[in-house]
Design an enzyme around this catalytic site. Sequence first.
Site, PDB file in Angstrom:
ATOM      1  N   CYS A 132     -15.382  10.664 -26.503  1.00  0.00           N
ATOM      2  CA  CYS A 132     -14.470  10.551 -25.276  1.00  0.00           C
ATOM      3  C   CYS A 132     -13.115  10.578 -25.725  1.00  0.00           C
ATOM      4  O   CYS A 132     -12.103  10.599 -24.710  1.00  0.00           O
ATOM      5  CB  CYS A 132     -14.730   9.409 -24.577  1.00  0.00           C
ATOM      6  SG  CYS A 132     -16.359   9.009 -24.107  1.00  0.00           S
ATOM      7  N   HIS A 143      -6.916   4.077 -21.432  1.00  0.00           N
ATOM      8  CA  HIS A 143      -8.413   4.675 -21.562  1.00  0.00           C
ATOM      9  C   HIS A 143      -9.393   3.867 -20.557  1.00  0.00           C
ATOM     10  O   HIS A 143     -10.048   4.462 -19.632  1.00  0.00           O
ATOM     11  CB  HIS A 143      -8.925   4.353 -23.118  1.00  0.00           C
ATOM     12  CG  HIS A 143     -10.466   5.038 -23.195  1.00  0.00           C
ATOM     13  ND1 HIS A 143     -10.445   6.272 -22.981  1.00  0.00           N
ATOM     14  CD2 HIS A 143     -11.497   4.441 -23.347  1.00  0.00           C
ATOM     15  CE1 HIS A 143     -11.805   6.575 -23.242  1.00  0.00           C
ATOM     16  NE2 HIS A 143     -12.414   5.564 -23.484  1.00  0.00           N
ATOM     17  N   GLU A 181      -8.151  -2.707 -25.810  1.00  0.00           N
ATOM     18  CA  GLU A 181      -6.817  -1.745 -25.769  1.00  0.00           C
ATOM     19  C   GLU A 181      -5.798  -2.538 -25.309  1.00  0.00           C
ATOM     20  O   GLU A 181      -4.520  -2.314 -25.782  1.00  0.00           O
ATOM     21  CB  GLU A 181      -7.458  -0.854 -24.778  1.00  0.00           C
ATOM     22  CG  GLU A 181      -6.185   0.355 -24.393  1.00  0.00           C
ATOM     23  CD  GLU A 181      -6.374   1.032 -23.452  1.00  0.00           C
ATOM     24  OE1 GLU A 181      -5.760   2.196 -23.255  1.00  0.00           O
ATOM     25  OE2 GLU A 181      -7.631   1.299 -22.687  1.00  0.00           O
ATOM     26  N   LYS A 229      -9.340   6.208 -14.451  1.00  0.00           N
ATOM     27  CA  LYS A 229     -10.853   6.276 -14.331  1.00  0.00           C
ATOM     28  C   LYS A 229     -11.270   5.739 -13.226  1.00  0.00           C
ATOM     29  O   LYS A 229     -12.257   5.633 -12.741  1.00  0.00           O
ATOM     30  CB  LYS A 229     -11.375   5.887 -15.695  1.00  0.00           C
ATOM     31  CG  LYS A 229     -11.108   6.700 -16.754  1.00  0.00           C
ATOM     32  CD  LYS A 229     -12.126   6.431 -17.931  1.00  0.00           C
ATOM     33  CE  LYS A 229     -11.720   7.456 -19.239  1.00  0.00           C
ATOM     34  NZ  LYS A 229     -10.369   7.239 -19.889  1.00  0.00           N
ATOM     35  N   HIS A 269     -15.187   8.546 -15.461  1.00  0.00           N
ATOM     36  CA  HIS A 269     -15.090   8.693 -16.842  1.00  0.00           C
ATOM     37  C   HIS A 269     -15.660  10.274 -17.039  1.00  0.00           C
ATOM     38  O   HIS A 269     -16.675  10.414 -17.253  1.00  0.00           O
ATOM     39  CB  HIS A 269     -15.844   7.896 -17.742  1.00  0.00           C
ATOM     40  CG  HIS A 269     -15.670   7.897 -19.207  1.00  0.00           C
ATOM     41  ND1 HIS A 269     -14.375   8.719 -19.663  1.00  0.00           N
ATOM     42  CD2 HIS A 269     -15.649   7.141 -20.280  1.00  0.00           C
ATOM     43  CE1 HIS A 269     -14.315   8.662 -20.922  1.00  0.00           C
ATOM     44  NE2 HIS A 269     -15.262   7.569 -21.307  1.00  0.00           N
ATOM     45  N   PHE A 312     -16.763   6.866 -28.736  1.00  0.00           N
ATOM     46  CA  PHE A 312     -18.003   6.436 -29.470  1.00  0.00           C
ATOM     47  C   PHE A 312     -17.700   6.928 -30.851  1.00  0.00           C
ATOM     48  O   PHE A 312     -17.462   8.206 -30.856  1.00  0.00           O
ATOM     49  CB  PHE A 312     -19.293   7.039 -28.913  1.00  0.00           C
ATOM     50  CG  PHE A 312     -19.667   6.208 -27.777  1.00  0.00           C
ATOM     51  CD1 PHE A 312     -19.104   5.203 -27.362  1.00  0.00           C
ATOM     52  CD2 PHE A 312     -20.951   6.461 -27.119  1.00  0.00           C
ATOM     53  CE1 PHE A 312     -19.848   4.359 -26.360  1.00  0.00           C
ATOM     54  CE2 PHE A 312     -21.482   5.808 -26.047  1.00  0.00           C
ATOM     55  CZ  PHE A 312     -21.010   4.810 -25.697  1.00  0.00           C
TER      56      PHE A 312
END
Length: 423
Positions: free
Chosen positions: A170, A310, A321, A342, A347, A411
């Site tokens: 991502c 994010h 974050e 998002k 996403h 990931f």
Amino acid sequence: MSSTNRTVVVTGIGATTPLGGDAASTWEGLIAGKSGVGPLEQEWAAEQAVRIAAQIAVEPSEVIPRPQGRRLDRSAQFALIAAKEAWADAGFTAKAGEDASVDPDRLGAVIASGIGGVTTLLDQYDVLKEKGVRRVSPHTVPMLMPNGPSANVGLAVGARAGVHTPVSACASGAEAIGYAIEMIRTGRADVVVAGGTEAAIHPLPIAAFGNMMAMSKNNDDPQGASRPYDVDRDGFVLGEGAGVLVLESAEHAAKRGARVYAEAVGQGISADGHDIVQPEPEGRGISHALHNLLDNSDLDPAEIVHVNAHATSTPAGDIAELKALRKVFGDHADHIAVSATKSMTGHLLGGAGGVESVATVLALYNRVAPPTINVQNIDPEAEANADVVRGEARKLRAEGRIAALNDSFGFGGHNVVLAFRTV
């Protein structure tokens, strides 16, 4: 030309997303706090635990001629649509060489995808099983290649300085833009078309993400399902689409009289070294990426007034974050408007960094931060660590030079932070 100090600017933007078929309609939807999430009506969705997604607002078949579309994976279709918009928006009237203002040997393309042509791969495997070897499309391999979107964009604009495809889950779209910045800064290219794309709304990825417990199962309220920072958040909502920027050296842009949206200041990259899917809970890797950005650019932390976070709507990731932002910026974090777009787009995986960079650039250009929707009951840890823009869009500082960050994580522990600044 060899240099390590070239200023890089954004001269074109393009997007196709769950909020609109171009950058303008996407931005309009973001500022209005519109959700692009809805129910999945496909027959295969009935047996899924997750039956919602943020599907594209304008189907590629409405834009791309059918003969061309049949040779492109859906992810490549999205990338091509967004790239052509960005290319025209930058003021180019034809592909490099035909448009004399850009040399094809000085033009690059960097388009990322976290998964690549997954729908082509899975659909053609079904064809193989159900109809036999001879019915498999001869276009399958170039369609399923992860570099297919980048290759097709490179062909469309005539890029010969290099065509690349970073793959870092991502964080892929943001890493592509960071790579493009370095291509220009180090003198490899004068212009680079860069961004990310993804098309993974398919039974297998949805089943797999669902079984990981990574996705929201709030099927009864699709538009309220993506809820970053809310105490009841229960995972991300899968989206699809692409976002692309045209990046250019400031000298090249000035020479041809191009309109400039913002300066692309640079990137900070790190890895968590923690887990294949779980974020490092204190945000140490993210903090390292932020320090890397600040240490390797002339960005003044006091200039930063906005972060496109994010923030996927997962319990652990959202807070890690914000802890990193607080750790790096201290009390200044109280003056940074944090938006989690998002909540509206879902996403987009490898396409997220591209679309969110478009949103970040437009936030600076228009001096307004999009809202984070669906935050009915904010997590106390989020409220303690950041100033989250909720409910309505917020005006940013009207005077002077301001900067904004776009965060993307993936990931594998990939962390990428991009910085943009007004000119």
